[in-house]
Scaffold this motif. Structure first.
Motif, mmCIF file in Angstrom:
data_model
loop_
_atom_site.group_PDB
_atom_site.id
_atom_site.type_symbol
_atom_site.label_atom_id
_atom_site.label_comp_id
_atom_site.label_asym_id
_atom_site.label_seq_id
_atom_site.Cartn_x
_atom_site.Cartn_y
_atom_site.Cartn_z
ATOM 1 N N PHE A 113 4.836 27.398 -10.756
ATOM 2 C CA PHE A 113 3.922 28.382 -10.179
ATOM 3 C C PHE A 113 4.189 29.751 -10.773
ATOM 4 C CE2 PHE A 113 7.612 28.026 -7.401
ATOM 5 C CZ PHE A 113 8.010 29.338 -7.228
ATOM 6 N N GLU A 114 3.123 30.537 -10.867
ATOM 7 C CA GLU A 114 3.245 31.921 -11.320
ATOM 8 C C GLU A 114 1.977 32.690 -10.952
ATOM 9 O OE1 GLU A 114 3.540 32.244 -15.501
ATOM 10 O OE2 GLU A 114 1.791 31.001 -15.926
ATOM 11 N N PRO A 115 2.106 33.992 -10.699
ATOM 12 C CA PRO A 115 0.908 34.798 -10.443
ATOM 13 C C PRO A 115 0.000 34.791 -11.663
ATOM 14 C CG PRO A 115 2.896 35.966 -9.774
ATOM 15 C CD PRO A 115 3.342 34.770 -10.566
ATOM 16 N N PHE A 116 -1.306 34.885 -11.394
ATOM 17 C CA PHE A 116 -2.300 34.845 -12.463
ATOM 18 C C PHE A 116 -3.332 35.923 -12.158
ATOM 19 C CE2 PHE A 116 -6.329 33.239 -14.199
ATOM 20 C CZ PHE A 116 -5.973 33.026 -15.506
ATOM 21 N N GLY A 117 -3.463 36.901 -13.057
ATOM 22 C CA GLY A 117 -4.378 37.997 -12.797
ATOM 23 C C GLY A 117 -3.864 38.865 -11.660
ATOM 24 N N LYS A 118 -4.776 39.529 -10.975
ATOM 25 C CA LYS A 118 -4.380 40.473 -9.934
ATOM 26 C C LYS A 118 -4.231 39.823 -8.566
ATOM 27 C CE LYS A 118 -6.477 44.565 -12.057
ATOM 28 N NZ LYS A 118 -7.457 45.680 -11.865
ATOM 29 N N ASN A 119 -4.918 38.683 -8.336
ATOM 30 C CA ASN A 119 -5.031 38.178 -6.966
ATOM 31 C C ASN A 119 -4.729 36.687 -6.858
ATOM 32 O OD1 ASN A 119 -5.803 38.479 -4.189
ATOM 33 N ND2 ASN A 119 -7.779 37.559 -4.670
ATOM 34 N N GLU A 120 -4.458 36.043 -7.987
ATOM 35 C CA GLU A 120 -4.437 34.582 -8.011
ATOM 36 C C GLU A 120 -3.037 34.058 -8.299
ATOM 37 O OE1 GLU A 120 -7.141 31.020 -10.060
ATOM 38 O OE2 GLU A 120 -7.648 33.124 -10.295
ATOM 39 N N LEU A 121 -2.738 32.903 -7.708
ATOM 40 C CA LEU A 121 -1.501 32.182 -7.980
ATOM 41 C C LEU A 121 -1.868 30.869 -8.644
ATOM 42 C CD1 LEU A 121 1.661 31.994 -7.392
ATOM 43 C CD2 LEU A 121 0.990 30.555 -5.456
ATOM 44 N N SER A 122 -1.185 30.535 -9.718
ATOM 45 C CA SER A 122 -1.428 29.282 -10.421
ATOM 46 C C SER A 122 -0.338 28.273 -10.076
ATOM 47 C CB SER A 122 -1.456 29.518 -11.936
ATOM 48 O OG SER A 122 -1.577 28.281 -12.625
ATOM 49 N N LEU A 123 -0.743 27.090 -9.610
ATOM 50 C CA LEU A 123 0.163 25.973 -9.363
ATOM 51 C C LEU A 123 -0.192 24.853 -10.326
ATOM 52 C CD1 LEU A 123 0.078 25.683 -5.443
ATOM 53 C CD2 LEU A 123 1.706 26.945 -6.831
ATOM 54 N N GLU A 124 0.823 24.260 -10.956
ATOM 55 C CA GLU A 124 0.576 23.177 -11.903
ATOM 56 C C GLU A 124 1.551 22.034 -11.668
ATOM 57 O OE1 GLU A 124 -1.814 22.792 -14.125
ATOM 58 O OE2 GLU A 124 -2.743 24.763 -13.808
ATOM 59 N N LEU A 125 1.020 20.817 -11.600
ATOM 60 C CA LEU A 125 1.817 19.600 -11.511
ATOM 61 C C LEU A 125 1.243 18.610 -12.509
ATOM 62 C CD1 LEU A 125 4.089 18.044 -10.032
ATOM 63 C CD2 LEU A 125 2.340 17.191 -8.464
ATOM 64 N N PRO A 126 2.032 18.154 -13.493
ATOM 65 C CA PRO A 126 1.492 17.253 -14.518
ATOM 66 C C PRO A 126 0.790 16.042 -13.908
ATOM 67 C CG PRO A 126 3.709 17.961 -15.104
ATOM 68 C CD PRO A 126 3.461 18.446 -13.712
ATOM 69 N N VAL A 127 -0.359 15.697 -14.481
ATOM 70 C CA VAL A 127 -1.141 14.544 -14.021
ATOM 71 C C VAL A 127 -0.595 13.289 -14.685
ATOM 72 C CG1 VAL A 127 -3.421 13.496 -13.968
ATOM 73 C CG2 VAL A 127 -3.170 15.966 -13.647
ATOM 74 N N ARG A 128 -0.265 12.296 -13.879
ATOM 75 C CA ARG A 128 0.288 11.040 -14.386
ATOM 76 C C ARG A 128 -0.630 9.882 -14.003
ATOM 77 N NH1 ARG A 128 5.794 12.008 -15.273
ATOM 78 N NH2 ARG A 128 5.936 14.157 -16.011
ATOM 79 N N PRO A 129 -0.511 8.740 -14.704
ATOM 80 C CA PRO A 129 -1.369 7.588 -14.383
ATOM 81 C C PRO A 129 -1.024 6.983 -13.024
ATOM 82 C CG PRO A 129 -0.399 7.387 -16.592
ATOM 83 C CD PRO A 129 0.317 8.510 -15.907
ATOM 84 N N LEU A 130 -2.062 6.435 -12.397
ATOM 85 C CA LEU A 130 -1.873 5.628 -11.199
ATOM 86 C C LEU A 130 -1.321 4.275 -11.645
ATOM 87 C CD1 LEU A 130 -2.458 5.323 -8.132
ATOM 88 C CD2 LEU A 130 -4.742 4.526 -8.763
ATOM 89 N N GLU A 131 -0.218 3.824 -11.046
ATOM 90 C CA GLU A 131 0.431 2.597 -11.525
ATOM 91 C C GLU A 131 -0.149 1.337 -10.917
ATOM 92 O OE1 GLU A 131 4.742 2.961 -11.221
ATOM 93 O OE2 GLU A 131 4.700 3.620 -13.323
#
Length: 581
Positions: A113-131
């Motif tokens: 996670f990290e702030p993005f722009g003036k008002n936004e927070l970015s959350l990222e979780l790598p997308v993995r295949p459904l097993e």
């Protein structure tokens, strides 16, 4: 030739690169937008001293975190096998929401996670295949579907719609379709239609869906074969009006949705909507409406999002499910009449054998203060302590049956006809088994004498005048000043109005702005209800208004139920079990 090159001919004559710059964590930032794996959602966040705080509503409904409450306000969060415990001091208000620190929990699951722009927070979780996908029928209780995941995933829940940050292959999508989940794969999100409970498990990572046996919607009170939209159209011909307009306050726009009707003419019953198994717990507004066969519904009063208990008046068919608090605004009504509005207290006291009169500060409430509180069977099958050391007295027909020194955590059963008086904050009471207590109760307003009551606050309009006084109703100055989505019940003297207000590219109106907008529309009485992410409007089984873009969990609501040929089952009328014969 330099000495270094002569001694070490393999070392090139290039100066070494400078050491990498030290990466310092963001210490302070906040905003009102979160982008999770590319999906942007209105949601408050704050970074304080390097720690990220997110709201419980966002964690549950947009990430898939499960939570439970413990003793003394303790909160447990669990997400794919990772757990954290947060005492009350590690919970804070963030606007109109409860927020908790989650940096460690997110990192353990793999979210960056990290702030993005003036008002936004970015959350990222790598997308993995459904097993893999596993399913089994659980008999009459429904079906369990288990999604085996290669790694943890974000799980976004929105009133029966799930979006999972995982990739399903064509065969898996066919398998999910065969289970009735209507899968779609879009931009790294697997989308399903799945009403019911969900659970995340860790190592191996799984998402468990418990689907109800009857996935069809509860039948509304309408002629057989009539769709909700047809039933709504019928009510519109009978005088119910639906309006959607954009108004302006200052230089900002506000989207206003309203339902208007004369309850003396349109064949519907206005009813509180609440869960049938006690006061503890939350639900979606759509589910509350389905449970009560309500064709139209708005969210109701305030509640504690940590312990999931009510914070205000709730009365159904003459029975107090939860008493009013802090002299806050409330609305009360009977069948076929316009509601009445006022600030409301419930004044209760008990007279003991030594002619001492003790004030009772609350009835069936999650609002905790020092003093004596009363709980009845409407609270649920048992009462569990809300603070540390509590002294309890079980009463039947006004006689003390049991004195409990330190109510245990498993709680005290609340049987039909029993009442429980709870002493908190070190209040010393010397009552003993066999002693008779005489309980008295009265409302400070005619609103409280009505068979149906819902509390909120602040009161916005009275007799056509702005009546906003947050301090008189125990609201903080910050709550009064902030802009947010709003839900309001109101009257123009001829019709009942159910209203939602949302900002157009802004946070939403303040309470004063809300009062002024309603006054401009000719309304004379108006009460603010819970707002923010709780704001919702259901029309014909579809939640058409979602306060912050996703259907938030709520404690109670207010619904319009079409009159059926057979009377709707009602709760038994109220009775003070401790009143003298």
């Amino acid at each position: 030739m330099p000495v270094l090159a002569a001694l070490h001919p393999g070392i090139p004559l290039i100066p070494p690169p400078p050491p990498p710059a030290e990466v310092r964590p963001i210490r302070q930032a906040e905003g009102s937008l979160i982008r999770a794996n590319g999906r942007t959602q209105p949601a408050r966040w704050r970074i304080e001293r390097g720690e990220l705080w997110l709201t419980l509503e966002f964690l549950e409904n947009q990430l898939g975190v499960q939570r439970s409450s413990g003793e003394r306000g303790m909160l447990q969060l669990e997400w794919f096998g990772s757990e954290i415990s947060l005492p009350a001091r590690r919970q804070q208000s963030l606007g109109d929401e409860v927020a908790v620190p989650v940096s460690d929990l997110l990192r353990r699951v793999g979210v960056s996670f990290e702030p993005f722009g003036k008002n936004e927070l970015s959350l990222e979780l790598p997308v993995r295949p459904l097993e893999a996908i596993r399913a089994r029928d659980n008999g009459i209780s429904g079906r369990r579907v288990v999604l085996d995941l290669k790694a943890p995933a974000l799980v976004r829940s929105d009133d029966g719609q799930l979006a999972i940050s995982a990739e399903g292959n064509p065969e898996q999508l066919r398998q999910l379709a065969g289970l009735g989940l209507k899968p779609r794969q879009e931009n790294g999100w697997l989308q399903l239609e799945a009403k019911g409970e969900r659970l995340t498990l860790g190592r191996p990572w799984r998402l468990v869906l418990d689907l109800p046996s009857d996935t069809a919607l509860t039948s509304l009170n309408r002629p057989s074969g009539t769709s909700p939209n047809t039933a709504l159209a019928t009510l519109q011909r009978q005088g119910l009006a639906l309006n959607r307009t954009v108004d302006r306050i200052g230089n900002r726009q506000v989207l206003i949705n309203s339902v208007q009707l004369d309850p003396r003419r349109v064949p519907v019953d206005l009813r509180p909507l609440n869960r049938s198994n006690g006061m503890k717990g939350l639900s979606s507004l759509s589910q509350l409406a389905r449970n009560e066969s309500a064709l139209i519904a708005i969210n109701g009063g305030f509640f504690n999002r940590v312990n999931r208990l009510p914070l205000g008046a709730l009365k159904d068919n003459g029975q107090w499910l939860s008493g009013p608090i802090l002299n806050r605004g409330a609305v009360g009504w009977g069948d076929g009449e316009l509601p009445q509005f006022d600030r409301l207290r419930l004044q209760e006291s008990v007279l003991d054998p030594r002619q001492r009169r003790w004030s009772l500060i609350s009835l069936n409430s999650g609002y905790v203060q020092k003093g004596l509180a009363r709980y009845t069977e409407a609270w649920g099958p048992r009462y569990q302590p809300l603070t540390g050391q509590e002294l309890g007295f079980v009463l039947r027909n006004g006689v003390v049956q049991q004195r409990i020194e330190g109510i245990p955590q498993p709680g005290v059963p609340l049987r039909a006809g029993d009442e429980l008086l709870v002493a908190r904050g070190g209040v010393q009471v010397d009552w003993q088994p066999g002693e008779r207590l005489v309980l008295s109760s009265r409302s400070t307003s005619v609103v409280g004498d009505k068979p149906f009551v819902v509390g909120g606050g602040p009161l916005l309009l009275r007799s056509g005048l702005v009546a906003l006084n947050g301090q008189a109703e125990g609201f903080s100055p910050g709550f009064i000043r902030q802009g947010a989505p709003r839900t309001v019940i109101a009257s123009d003297g001829r019709q009942l109005w159910l209203i939602t207000l949302q900002g157009v590219n802004n946070a939403g109106p303040t309470l004063m702005e809300t009062a002024l907008l309603l006054k401009q529309r000719g309304l004379k009485e108006a009460l603010n209800l819970d707002g923010g992410s709780s704001t919702g409007l259901v029309l014909a089984d579809v939640q058409t208004v979602k306060g912050r873009g996703i259907a938030g969990s709520v404690h109670n609501g207010i619904g319009l139920i079409p009159r059926a040929p057979m009377p709707r089952p009602n709760r038994p009328p109220a009775r003070l079990a401790s009143s003298p014969p």
